[in-house]
Structures are given as structure tokens and as C-alpha cells.
Design a protein around this motif. Structure first.
Motif: not given
Length: 689
Positions: A161, A180-181
Motif C-alpha cells: 500500500f 491506503r491500508s
């Protein structure tokens, strides 16, 4: 179904036009691109055939075409092929969007004896599938972004990511989700898959390593059926929001002649790798620091932003598409391509930046677009040229902007000998654009084009998001707009004879006694008490929320001249029942007589204190995420509304019980329509107490 004019033309014998053999060409599209294709067909002496759905029967492309035929949907392959055959067309131009990158449509055209103005079906399939496209161009030596794809890779287990999820069959930024995660991955996959299935009919996804704040640069390629492939330079498309391009330009202020040659050669190799013919675009992600570039995708069609390339090369890409489709040679080589001057394009959307860029809609009450200007001696790319403005638009005054199609309304394009002059010309052109009745992003576009980083050419795909607070106008309405609205209502109150003209009152100005008339006017920032006394055309007394504002108003050609405190502004205006639209310098405001009663009862979006959850935009209910009687938490998704291919999740304004849910999937809803009511959960409240 045909109209009388179309029926008359259909009875006439066909004449072979130019390019050779094409006497009639059907345009399998709508809006500004259909109007733009008609312009080239008319210049070549080719009869244009438009198709339209029942709701588009009076659209501008229908009115401007020589022949117009009705079809059930723009995605109905069989109906469009039948329309082409019935019209006597020899070729079909798909434009962009809809069926433009549909290999099956290209095959059906060929089977029906029609020339598809685009690449071969095999090339569409090879580049339309992003997974296959990356493998194909990688084998040809073109660098690609690292990633994984279904079905061979388990994207649900991706661990690098930030990452970007994309529909394999997609384009135009639709369905792309930044993750993002690992915690965000499941919801992102669900959303991307749902959009991919709805928009492209294919739910297959891929995932790629996300390059932070890169530049998005694309290369225009052209290939004929005789083995000639050239590129026409690059376009800078880094100004984006939610992966949707906003302002594009050519050439890029970042690309050097050496980089252009390398990227152009890579794009040509990508096109050769799939046996490409016609106009296409190879898109690259470019590291703004190192200049390293990676293949992202190839669009096997004409691009929305093609006008900037046309203006810096002096070439008509639609004409070249037609000539290639007719079997002609390009007639020029790579060394013949010259780039002259600079061109910038801004996309005008029906959306409200102040409400999170939600789609808008409504009737086009007043339309003003800048006149197209022409270059001096030598043309846009030649010596002695001056600034050029071009507008590609599908709008017509009196039409309606609905929620069933893409929100892009038009493109305003400016060319000049240098970049700074082109940006200034674009700003002037946008300032002279007005669409009353529909909220647009024009003020946002003007602010973006004037942003210091944009002026300096320091662009990347994250710039717009970072600069949003500087670019998005506030919800406040200028006091001169409120004063102007009150003066117009005072001169010709709603319900009086005269409609939109504040001077068309049967008994002239109503002086009355020397007393104040109070207008409670509602705008996007609330309800204001505006009082008027005296003659509006001379020197009326105006108070706004208790403040004295010297004001006067007079007719000024097609608009109004409003003087507030000695400063005069010139407005276009239109009345729609109790609502008055005022427009100035590309911006517009809707001011409505407040009829509800208490200012706090004013309709609003989700989050109202009374628990009423309203639709933030006109659209269609896509999903219902909760059921009546269910306890919900503040921020919990309740309903997903879709409009113009955009999803918006409406959430619970507070903790409580979902007491009402008057909508269901597939149901059309209007702006501020009630979607749900969340009642306070008294049981929870008493326990907490």
C-alpha cells in the motif's frame, strides 16, 4: 422512428462523399462529441445521421444532424446497427463512451456491412482489458506499473500500500478506488466491483502499486491500414479529481523534446503490438522527480481532450479517423508532425463544488457560450497567429440536463502562441460562459487555472485534492446578488404578469407608500431578510439582514446592471417560478422566495437535526443498506444514490431508529427528496441517562 426532415432525406438518393465512398455516417453517441463529429462531417460534405433515445429527442445533436433516428438506448447494439442500415449509412463513428470500446459492436458493424470508425475488434479487446494490455505492451518492451490482476492473483490479499484498484474493462476513472491500508481493502473491492459491473458489464478487477502524486501524460497515436504509425505529441492530464480529468493541455510543460521522443516511440510500439489502426491514446504515469514513465492503459478511441492536440498540430482527428477507416494512407510521417503554440482545455460539468462536487441538473434557462475565434495568418501552429477560443458543447437553451448521462456539458478550449497567454484566454472564455438553471463547476475551473502551481506548470495528480480549500467557492452568496434578486422580485413579484422581465409589469413600477417590502430569500447559504423601498431602477433603499445597502437596477441589453454601493455588476437572469437565477463572470446563483415558514425548516442534505435524510442530488436509488425499525449509528450508510455514473452514500445523521424508508432500489429521486427518517432511540437515550 424518424422526424419529417429525416424522412425527407432518407428518400433522397445517397451521394458518395469524402473520404472516398462515405456519403452518410451514423454517430453512435450524443452530446458534445456528437455535435463535434457533425461539424467535421458537414465540412467534408458527408450526411450526418444521429441516434437518440426518447428523452433526447430534442437534444442539440439531434437538431444539428441531417438525419435523426430513435433508438431505445445508446448501448443497444442491434438497434443502432439497424438504424445505420435503415439510414443508408456506410460507416458508424462511435465517439467516446457508450459503445466506443466495445469489440462486439465493432464486429456487428462489420457483419452488417458497415465500416466501424475505430480499431479492429482484436485491438479493442487487447487494450480494453487492462490486464491483457499490460502483458501485451510489456512484451513489446514498454515499462508497466507493478500490480496484480484477477483471476490469477488474489487482490483481496494485496499487501503493498498505497494501491489503486481498477475495473479491468474500465476507463475514464470510473470505479477506481485508492486504498491506503488492508483494512480499507474489502469495502474498496466491493465498491469497485459494483461500479465495474454496472458501468462496463465486467466485474473483473486489477490492483496496482499507487505512485504518489505522479504526472499523468498521454500520447496521441494515429495508425493507418498500410502499416504507418505516428504520434502527435503528448497531452498533460495531471489536473484530476477522483481520477477524473478536469483541465488538460498540450504540450506538457514538463516534457522535453527528448522525453517526448522516447514516450512517443513507446506509444507507437504499444499500438503496433496490437495491430492498431485509427486514433488512439496511450496513457502513462510519470514520476515528476525522475521522469520515469510507466504504461497505464490505452484508450482505443478518440479522447475527450483531443481538441488540444488538434489546435497545436492543425490536424482534424475526426477527419483523419474517417480517412483511415476508408482505407486511405495518413499522408504524412513522424518528421512531418510539428507542435505549435499551447492549448488548454477545461471540462464544464453539471456539478456543485460547494456540495462535494455532487452532480446537479435542471433546465437550461439561459445559455451563453463564448464565440469561437479564429487564428490569424498561418493558423494555430503557424506564425502570426493570435489567441483562439473553441467551444465543443452539447448544450442548447431550453434543454434539460438530467441524471441519466455523464455530467460533462461542454469543453472550453483556448490556444495561444505561449502557455501563459493560453491560460489567460481560457479564463476569459470561462468568464463569458453562463448556464443558468444548472449549477456548474465554472468558478472552480477559473480558480484552478489561476492557481500559482498551475500557472508555474508544477502539476501532479494530487494537486487538485491538496488545493481544494483554495479552489472550492464557499456557500456564501454575495450581498449584491441578494440585493439584485430582491430588486427583481420587487419590480415584478412572482405571480405578476411579465414572467422573467422585471420591467414587463402591466401597471408600471409599484411605488405604494413609503414603506418597506420584505423579501425572505433563500439561497445556498440560508434564508435572508431583504427589504426594499423605492424605485429599483433609480436609487432604491435596500436592507440585507438589517444592514443598509444602497442599490439600483436597470436593464442592460440581455441582462441586468446592478449597482451596489457605487459598484456595478452585470448579470444574466432567468425566472423559474419562485426561483430567480442570476449569472455573472461564469458563476451563477439561485435565489428563491422563502415559502416554508421557519428558516430552520429549509430542505438540506443528510445530517439535518430533525433526522430527515434527504437526497443530495437528483438520481436513482442504487442500494438500501438498512431496514425500517433497525437501530442505526451516526455515520452508518443508509442509502446509496447514483447519478451520472457517480455513487453517493447517504448516512444516518445521528444514533437512533430508522423509522421511515420511503425509497427502494431503482427508484428515481429528486434533489432533497426524503430518503429516510431516523428517529431518536428513546430506549438508548434513557439507558444512557
Amino acid at each position: 422512428m424518424t422526424n419529417a426532415r429525416s424522412a425527407e432525406l432518407l428518400e433522397q438518393p445517397r451521394e458518395a462523399g469524402s473520404p472516398r465512398g462515405f456519403g452518410r455516417v451514423l454517430i453512435a453517441n450524443r452530446g458534445e462529441i456528437a455535435v463535434r463529429i457533425i461539424r467535421t462531417l458537414r465540412g467534408l460534405g458527408i450526411t450526418s445521421v444521429a441516434v437518440h433515445t426518447p428523452s433526447d429527442a430534442t437534444a442539440r445533436h439531434v437538431v444539428e444532424a441531417d438525419i435523426a433516428l430513435q433508438v431505445p438506448k445508446y448501448l443497444d447494439i442491434e438497434a443502432i446497427v439497424a438504424a445505420a442500415r435503415d439510414s443508408g449509412a456506410e460507416a458508424v463513428h462511435p465517439g467516446y463512451g457508450f459503445l466506443a470500446e466495445n469489440a462486439e459492436f465493432a464486429r456487428r458493424c462489420a457483419e452488417a456491412g458497415l465500416v466501424f470508425v475505430g480499431p479492429p475488434p482484436a485491438a479493442i479487446e487487447a487494450m480494453g482489458d487492462k490486464i491483457r494490455a499490460k502483458a501485451t505492451v510489456s512484451a513489446a518492451g514498454v515499462p508497466v506499473v507493478p500490480g496484480g490482476a484477477e483471476p490469477g492473483d488474489a487482490i483481496a490479499e494485496w499487501a503493498d500500500f498505497p494501491a489503486l484498484i481498477k475495473p479491468s474493462a474500465g476507463g475514464g476513472g470510473k470505479g477506481m478506488v485508492l486504498v491506503r491500508s488492508a483494512a480499507e481493502l474489502p469495502d474498496a473491492i466491493e465498491s469497485a466491483r459494483r461500479t465495474a459491473r454496472a458501468a462496463f458489464g465486467d466485474a473483473t478487477l486489477l490492483i496496482e502499486r499507487y505512485v504518489e502524486n505522479p504526472r499523468h501524460i498521454e500520447i496521441q497515436v494515429l495508425a493507418d491500414t498500410h502499416g504507418n504509425v505516428v504520434h502527435l505529441g503528448e497531452r498533460e492530464c495531471s489536473l484530476q479529481r477522483r481520477h477524473q480529468k478536469i483541465i488538460e493541455e498540450a504540450p506538457s510543460p514538463f516534457v522535453t523534446p527528448e522525453t517526448r521522443a522516447r514516450m512517443g516511440a513507446a506509444a507507437v510500439e504499444a499500438a503496433r503490438a496490437v495491430g492498431y489502426t485509427g486514433a488512439g491514446t496511450v496513457e502513462f504515469i510519470v514520476d515528476g522527480g525522475t521522469g520515469a514513465y510507466h504504461f497505464m492503459e490505452m484508450n482505443t478511441r478518440l479522447q475527450v481532450e483531443h481538441p488540444v492536440t488538434e489546435l497545436v498540430t492543425g490536424l482534424d482527428l475526426v477527419e483523419l479517423q474517417l480517412r483511415v477507416a476508408a482505407g486511405e494512407r495518413l499522408g504524412f510521417g513522424q518528421d512531418d508532425v510539428r507542435l505549435g503554440g499551447h492549448a488548454v482545455e477545461a471540462r464544464v460539468y453539471a456539478e456543485d463544488p460547494a456540495r462535494g462536487f455532487l452532480p446537479s441538473g435542471g433546465p437550461v434557462l439561459v445559455l451563453r457560450e463564448p464565440a469561437t475565434t479564429h487564428p490569424g495568418a498561418g493558423g494555430p501552429a503557424g506564425p502570426g497567429a493570435r489567441a483562439v477560443v473553441r467551444v465543443d458543447s452539447g448544450l442548447a437553451e431550453g434543454g434539460v440536463v438530467g441524471s441519466e448521462f455523464d455530467p460533462m456539458l461542454s469543453k472550453v478550449v483556448a490556444w495561444a502562441p505561449d502557455r501563459d497567454t493560453a491560460l489567460r484566454a481560457l479564463d476569459r472564455a470561462l468568464a463569458h460562459t453562463a448556464v443558468l438553471g444548472v449549477v456548474t463547476n465554472i468558478p472552480f475551473l477559473r480558480a484552478l487555472a489561476a492557481h500559482p502551481a498551475v500557472v508555474a506548470g508544477e502539476l501532479d495528480t494530487g494537486l487538485v485534492e491538496r488545493a481544494l480549500p483554495e479552489l472550492v467557492p464557499g456557500v456564501g452568496v454575495p450581498e449584491e446578488v441578494l440585493a439584485a434578486a430582491a430588486l427583481v422580485f420587487h419590480a415584478a413579484p412572482p405571480g405578476s404578469r411579465g414572467g422573467d422581465d422585471p420591467w414587463d409589469v402591466a401597471d408600471g413600477w409599484r411605488l405604494g407608500e413609503a414603506a418597506w417590502t420584505t423579501w425572505r430569500l433563500e439561497s445556498r447559504d440560508g434564508v435572508h431578510a431583504v427589504q426594499v423601498r423605492g424605485l429599483p431602477e433609480k436609487s432604491a433603499e435596500v436592507r440585507i439582514d438589517g444592514r443598509d445597502v444602497p442599490a439600483a437596477i436597470r436593464a442592460n441589453g440581455s441582462g441586468l446592471a446592478v449597482t451596489i454601493g457605487g459598484r456595478t455588476g452585470h448579470y444574466l437572469h432567468a425566472r423559474q417560478g419562485d426561483t430567480l437565477w442570476l449569472g455573472r463572470d461564469g458563476d451563477s446563483w439561485a435565489v428563491t422566495r422563502h415559502l416554508i415558514g421557519d428558516p430552520g425548516d429549509r430542505p438540506g442534505a443528510a445530517g439535518a437535526g430533525d433526522g430527515v435524510v434527504r437526497s443530495p442530488m437528483p438520481g436513482t436509488v442504487l442500494l438500501v443498506k438498512a431496514q425500517p425499525g433497525e437501530r442505526v449509528s451516526q455515520g452508518q450508510p443508509l442509502v446509496i444514490v447514483e447519478a451520472m455514473k457517480m455513487e453517493h452514500t447517504v448516512t444516518a445523521p445521528h444514533d437512533g431508529v430508522l423509522s421511515e424508508l420511503p425509497v427502494k432500489p431503482g427508484q428515481p429521486v429528486g434533489m432533497d427528496a426524503v430518503l429516510a427518517v431516523v428517529a431518536p432511540d428513546t430506549a438508548v437515550t434513557s439507558e444512557e441517562a
